[in-house]
Motif scaffolding. Sequence first.
Motif, PDB file in Angstrom:
ATOM      1  N   SER A 232       0.826  -1.210   0.000  1.00 19.25           N
ATOM      2  CA  SER A 232       0.000   0.000   0.000  1.00 19.25           C
ATOM      3  C   SER A 232       0.858   1.256   0.000  1.00 19.25           C
ATOM      4  O   SER A 232       0.483   2.272  -0.608  1.00 19.25           O
ATOM      5  N   PHE A 233       2.023   1.204   0.649  1.00 16.94           N
ATOM      6  CA  PHE A 233       2.903   2.371   0.672  1.00 16.94           C
ATOM      7  C   PHE A 233       3.538   2.600  -0.696  1.00 16.94           C
ATOM      8  O   PHE A 233       3.765   3.737  -1.108  1.00 16.94           O
ATOM      9  N   LEU A 344     -10.430  -6.027 -14.628  1.00 20.01           N
ATOM     10  CA  LEU A 344      -9.832  -5.732 -13.331  1.00 20.01           C
ATOM     11  C   LEU A 344      -8.846  -4.569 -13.395  1.00 20.01           C
ATOM     12  O   LEU A 344      -8.941  -3.606 -12.631  1.00 20.01           O
ATOM     13  N   PHE A 345      -7.894  -4.656 -14.330  1.00 19.92           N
ATOM     14  CA  PHE A 345      -6.897  -3.599 -14.433  1.00 19.92           C
ATOM     15  C   PHE A 345      -7.455  -2.371 -15.146  1.00 19.92           C
ATOM     16  O   PHE A 345      -6.925  -1.273 -14.985  1.00 19.92           O
ATOM     17  N   TYR A 382      -8.035  -1.507  -3.328  1.00 14.72           N
ATOM     18  CA  TYR A 382      -8.335  -2.315  -4.510  1.00 14.72           C
ATOM     19  C   TYR A 382      -7.048  -2.784  -5.175  1.00 14.72           C
ATOM     20  O   TYR A 382      -6.910  -3.956  -5.547  1.00 14.72           O
ATOM     21  N   GLY A 383      -6.066  -1.903  -5.305  1.00  9.14           N
ATOM     22  CA  GLY A 383      -4.793  -2.276  -5.923  1.00  9.14           C
ATOM     23  C   GLY A 383      -4.031  -3.297  -5.103  1.00  9.14           C
ATOM     24  O   GLY A 383      -3.379  -4.201  -5.660  1.00  9.14           O
ATOM     25  N   MET A 405     -14.469  -6.009  -4.810  1.00  7.54           N
ATOM     26  CA  MET A 405     -15.506  -5.324  -5.565  1.00  7.54           C
ATOM     27  C   MET A 405     -16.085  -4.148  -4.772  1.00  7.54           C
ATOM     28  O   MET A 405     -16.492  -3.132  -5.349  1.00  7.54           O
ATOM     29  N   THR A 406     -16.116  -4.277  -3.446  1.00  8.86           N
ATOM     30  CA  THR A 406     -16.569  -3.166  -2.603  1.00  8.86           C
ATOM     31  C   THR A 406     -15.626  -1.980  -2.711  1.00  8.86           C
ATOM     32  O   THR A 406     -16.048  -0.836  -2.927  1.00  8.86           O
ATOM     33  N   HIS A 407     -14.328  -2.237  -2.576  1.00  8.75           N
ATOM     34  CA  HIS A 407     -13.351  -1.156  -2.682  1.00  8.75           C
ATOM     35  C   HIS A 407     -13.368  -0.524  -4.067  1.00  8.75           C
ATOM     36  O   HIS A 407     -13.276   0.702  -4.201  1.00  8.75           O
ATOM     37  N   MET A 408     -13.467  -1.366  -5.087  1.00  9.95           N
ATOM     38  CA  MET A 408     -13.512  -0.839  -6.440  1.00  9.95           C
ATOM     39  C   MET A 408     -14.747   0.038  -6.636  1.00  9.95           C
ATOM     40  O   MET A 408     -14.686   1.123  -7.220  1.00  9.95           O
ATOM     41  N   GLY A 409     -15.895  -0.427  -6.138  1.00 10.92           N
ATOM     42  CA  GLY A 409     -17.130   0.325  -6.307  1.00 10.92           C
ATOM     43  C   GLY A 409     -17.107   1.667  -5.605  1.00 10.92           C
ATOM     44  O   GLY A 409     -17.568   2.675  -6.149  1.00 10.92           O
TER      45      GLY A 409
END
Length: 432
Positions: A232-233, A344-345, A382-383, A405-409
């Motif tokens: 994440s960093f 996805l990407f 998401y990433g 899918m939640t994070h992407m949405g």
Amino acid sequence: MHRPSSPLPARLRARLAENPARFWHDCLFWSFWTTIVLFPTGYGFREVSPLVCAVFLVLYYRQDWKNSTLARLRPWPLFGCAALMTLIGVVFSTDVWQSFLHAGMGVNKGYILPFIAMECVRDERDLRRLVAACGLACFWEGLDGIWQFLTGVDLVMGYLPKEGRLSGSFSDYAVGNYISLAMLPVFGGWFLLRRRWSAPVSALLFALLLFPPVFLLVGSGTRSGVLAVASSFVLWMLLRGRLRWRYLLAAAAIFAAFALLRQGRLSPETIGADGRWSLWSLGWSVFLEHPWLGAGAGQYNAAFRALGLVPERDVITISHPHNIYLDILYAHGIVGFLLGMIFLFGFLYWGYVRLRPQLERELREDAPSCYWRMTAWFWIAYGAWFVNGIFGHDFYRIWWLALSMTHMGVMIGAVVNAPAVPAAVSTSKDSA
């Protein structure tokens, strides 16, 4: 004696009559908010909750489709790529019925969630509430992990640790993958704290909030979860558009701390003896046997057995290759794999190019709004799922797919419904 009826139903009916679209949207938002907060409670809740949200989503679409996020989402055809990938994994499967059941499990618990989530972000207040929901979910699940460590059973379901590793309410140490991804949007809450308190006070509150989920992550011993948090960093650095050694050092420090606290989990001997290497080899062999359209969703075990292959270290009943990319490749072939990666990407890239300049502007101007910083951490969550998937689960794993899918949405909704910004955005450097 006759009791007067409660005024609540009448009040709700009045709100519905006054503004039906707003009413159903509020129902959608709070049912989705509850879904996030109570996500770790068990499979039953995760089965039902998205369907409840979907009912409110349909009612909202019926009242105000033209103003919905989906109606204004330009890259919506990317969802068609996901549908085609899944269709290939079923229609061309070596066992159509079993693949239909395997892939179909994700429809009502995974594929509908981005449509629900994207409608739940209309302004910064919604984003703050969703960050708070993620924080609550991680905090109480982390406390459950601490309780399991102290008493030997988790408080929610009475599960025991698995193989000496904390499992929380998931009954499996894969809870570490959940907690690692679920707590990343909470990092966006740091900026909210700094708007109200000094750096020391904010750091103390942030540490208190994250201690339980971090304790659970370490106790679960989930290396792929630690990898996701460390990544994440790097993803934040990517959004900032420049090399920052402090972010790389932070990622390295996470691995060092984990290696110290979970001695042996990152040792060369343990990694070299990991059964994944054999599972990856089996997945590749299945792909070579079914290169174009795949062996079918959920057919990993049957397919490698049909080839006369056996895992070197895992049980013969192993159901997936522990790598999302190999899982999609063996199940859907080259054609399905390309469609899946476009989906996805595609959204990952779409979010990146729209998010980065606005994040840079918000940081440079030290804006009072934290809108893009919170959005950035949903994009990062998401990433990080892509990184977690290198050693993670099968694509159709219900809770895992639902989380991504939640994070992407949420990220999609935040980008589409973003507040107006100046047309010209400078890219000058700042110290944030």
